[in-house]
Motif scaffolding. Sequence first.
Motif: not given
Lengths: 364, 105
Positions: A145, A170-171, B5-7, B10
């Motif tokens: 992440r 998306q990130a 935050n991530h689609p 989460g």
Amino acid sequence: MKTTDIAVIGAGPAGLSCAVEAARAGAQVTVLDENLKPGGQLFKQIHKFFGSREHKAGIRGFRIGQQLLEETEKLGVEVLLDAAVYGIYEDRLIAYITDGKDHTIKAKKIVMATGASENALAFPGCTLPGVMGAGAAQTMINVNRVLPGQKIIMVGSGNVGLIVSYQLMQAGADVLALIEAAPKIGGYGVHAAKIRRAGVQIYTSTTIKEVLGEEKVEGVIAVNLDEKWQQVTGTEKHFNADTVCLAVGLSPLTELAWMAGCEFTFIPSLGGHVPIHDRNMETTLKGIYIAGDITGVEEASSAMEEGRLAGVACAESLEYYDENKALELKNQIWDRLDALRTGPFGEGRFTAKLKQLDARRQLA
Amino acid sequence: MRVLNHPILGDETRQFNATIIVDGKQIQAIEGEPIAAALLSAGIKKFRETQKNHKPRGIFCAIGRCTDCVMTVDGVPNVRTCITPVRDGMIISTQKGLGKWGIER
Ligand SMILES: Cc1cc2nc3c(=O)[nH]c(=O)nc-3n(C[C@H](O)[C@H](O)[C@H](O)COP(=O)(O)OP(=O)(O)OC[C@H]3O[C@@H](n4cnc5c(N)ncnc54)[C@H](O)[C@@H]3O)c2cc1C
Ligand code: FES
């Protein structure tokens, strides 16, 4: 000394599937992986898989990994993590390092399922911090992440390049462009359409001329290629990028197979030099099997089937299955493998794998 | 930068429960994450310099294969930061060439 029936090297989809299949037959199985987490490539794949239902299409990659892990646990498979295998010696003795210390394990059968590693590409500036494998970027965003950069140039339009581009967005990163040296897109149309809809321009017949920067990537100059793949002067485009991701193919991780003394054949479409194996996934060395990307780069679904095949074959040769039962199971797996290797993308792999099996026959 | 935050994944729920010292500067990190992830999240991209030409290198493979990301960690040179987990209080320095044993103060 530690001993086991079957030692599986690599806890990716191929290795775990092999372990499950062999343990189900009653064999004692030990899986070794150098990572702290098992699952191999599956754990960075947060997209839904393509393929058919029986190959878990529609399920996200990391969930498939979790399911496989649960099965190994239920079946009592031993999974050794932080176990980097560095050698295979006579009589199937495996040497590995855990926590900086040497260990050995002796197995009746060995299955190598070490996967593949990403290819690099040479251009001025290719060693600057900020130039990395697309899989590396994928690991950073989906497992850790953390974004490796904000403004990305993706090189290569195969499925890996297309999917990782989407996942970078998306990130929260900007993908400035995807460039592809070939005149057409390499991966599936659906994946390409998805990133185009998100506003990413795909440039075909284009390559990197140079990456700018002293201490890290500070810009990218792309250039068009003519029909002979030569750079066309005057067509340079400048991108204000801070990261370059390379999705230019994978090569099977075959060091252990070379070291053990397996015979190889050269099949470019499978990623180069690949160990020769038979229909049981056994290499030219008795009792040493292979499965997954190490046998030639394909995909998770075929890696899982090859793993199962090796698992059944090992169990059979250790007499946990009789010949008839094993044949029935192996035939079912081969049917599914053949089905995976059809269609415009699969057919090339089908012929390539046939060549690999032929190489075995010629030796015999 | 962290992906908070991530689609699909989460929200980030882990705590910043570790502090590491990189070339003398304190950086907030998460116990157990790879050192390289903590460094990238702090915007650090150069991990080492090559021996002969002093060229910068950062991560390339992120799976422990290429050794481009090695640094000196707690006085031990050539540690692959992409697969070595963070522990609170780690002292990390940009590695010059082949590196030296021992912590430089
Ligand atoms: C971006 C991306 C998207 C993809 N999407 C799809 C998809 O949608 N559908 C699909 O079917 N496939 C997909 N794939 C392909 C799929 O992930 C791979 O084909 C599959 O993971 C190969 O499985 P494997 O078990 O052979 O190898 P891996 O998953 O690579 O596992 C090998 C394991 O072996 C370990 N290992 C290696 N060497 C050693 C050693 N010496 N000692 C100990 N352990 C070792 C490694 O650490 C690793 O954990 C995708 C791949 C990528 C990169
Ligand atoms: S980035 Fe390749 S070993 Fe760490």
